[in-house]
Design an enzyme around this catalytic site. Structure first.
Site: not given
Ligand SMILES: Cc1cc2nc3c(=O)[nH]c(=O)nc-3n(C[C@H](O)[C@H](O)[C@H](O)COP(=O)(O)O)c2cc1C
Length: 386
Positions: A243, A142, A59-60, A267, A181
């Site tokens: 996801g 992305c 995760m950027a 997340r 990915k």
């Protein structure tokens, strides 16, 4: 191809199709499934052994070294850097090279690169290999305009020839396994991943991670893991499902229905490493306030060492809400922290709010210091942090 194993590659068995054995536990405490997958099962990406079936997502703006090391401690079998620009690597940009620092306790670790030129990606992969990564991950997912307008990220899903040329060039340039990915495709409803996925494997990808949302969706709607199941049936390499994996129940359901080798958590793990423990081991204990503060202060200290005080102070602000939310601390406390200028002051306030955290913090620092001492293969001057 049928999902069978290839030499040197062992994907975990599809639990839902097996009788109960050492890796499969019959249980009645999971409402929609009667069979549980053992998330502590080891699996392989070519020669690289992954000790659990949970992967921490790249995760950027999140996946700093402190995040990855913490993820490994809490049960992630594989961690990944945020996406790193191959142009930045090529031009030896100091900030970019800082993303390539690898600590001894991160392994196995993937470093993710993005770009659109096979030659430049191959060169970047060589640098990543020299930096000590165990896997090279290529970003074909992305959706952010800044990246897609350069022909990189998710746009490559609509340019299969170029995507395959990138994978082939990277696979030839390095001895490490190459992973890709990707998203389901560019537009809503796209099934591009099912056409591109097998071609990427033919080009040399040793594993695929699918986040089955379209680029157009960004993070809205739901990840459609029916596509993950279809992809698993099409390729003979392990597939990782990314996801909406936010609990053990969800992880079990996705692993069982798709036959994926592992789940990826993004997340759900922001400010919440405890979710990894819950997913891997079924340990659903809520952390105490002291545990939350001890982990957060350790995270702050490590991030300051990695990024330097100035960058870390602004980088860390979003983490305060992530850690202290979820009903753990009153909202005004978080608001007080984000306006503070120095991380030292943040640390002081945190420890004042949960004094018992100090003893835990000392224990944690002892535990992680071993990895600290054996640091990297890159000169410290490039990190911009002392
Ligand atoms: C803030 C943020 C940054 C992300 N950066 C990257 C990235 O650098 N590379 C990548 O492949 N995916 C990136 N992703 C996507 C995640 O790796 C993951 O596939 C996605 O968030 C879905 O998983 P989740 O529902 O568990 O969050 C990012 C996601 C978020 C929320």
């Amino acid at each position: 191809m049928s999902g069978g194993a290839t030499p040197g590659l062992v994907a975990p068995t599809r639990a839902g199709m097996l009788p109960a054995g050492p890796d499969v536990v019959n249980t009645s405490d999971y409402d929609s499934q009667t069979v549980q997958v053992n998330l502590r099962e080891t699996w392989l990406i070519r020669g690289v052994e992954i000790p659990t079936r949970v992967v921490l997502a790249p995760m950027a703006g999140v996946s700093v070294q402190a995040f990855r090391r913490q993820g490994r401690r809490f049960g992630a079998g594989l961690v990944c850097s945020e996406m790193v620009s191959c142009a930045g690597i090529e031009h030896r940009n100091e900030k970019t090279l800082g993303y390539l620092r690898v600590a001894s306790d991160e392994h196995p670790l993937a470093i993710q690169i993005f770009g659109s030129e096979p030659r430049a990606m191959a060169e970047a992969a060589r640098v990543v290999e020299a930096a000590g990564a165990d896997l090279i991950d290529i970003n074909f997912g992305c959706p952010v305009r800044k990246v897609t307008k350069t022909g990189a990220g998710a746009t490559l899903l609509d340019d299969t020839g170029r995507a395959c040329a990138i994978v082939a060039a990277v696979a030839q340039a390095v001895g490490l396994p190459v992973s890709v990915k990707m998203r389901r495709g560019l537009r809503d409803g796209a099934r591009t991943c099912l056409e591109v996925g097998p071609r990427l494997v033919e080009a040399g990808a040793a594993t695929l991670t699918l986040h089955p949302r379209s680029a157009q969706q960004m993070y809205t709607g739901r990840a459609d893991h029916a596509l993950t199941e279809e992809l698993v049936a099409l390729v003979d390499v392990p597939v990782v499902a990314s996801g909406d994996i936010v609990s053990r129940a969800r992880a079990q359901a996705v692993l069982t229905t798709t036959g994926a080798a592992a789940v990826m958590v993004g997340r759900g793990a922001q400010g919440n490493p405890w979710v990894l423990r819950e997913i891997v081991d079924g340990d659903a204990r809520e952390p105490s306030r002291e545990e939350v503060v001890a982990e957060l202060v350790l995270f702050v200290r490590e991030t300051v060492r990695e990024l330097g005080e100035r960058r870390a102070a602004s980088f860390l602000k979003k983490f305060y809400g992530w850690y202290l939310g979820r009903g753990r601390f009153p909202k005004p406390f978080k608001q007080q922290l984000v306006v503070l200028d120095s991380t030292e002051e943040v640390e002081r306030r945190l420890l004042a709010a949960a004094p018992g955290a100090l003893a835990l913090l000392e224990l944690l620092e002892e535990e992680v210091s071993v990895g600290d001492e054996v640091l990297l293969e890159l000169p410290i001057s490039i990190y911009g942090g002392g």
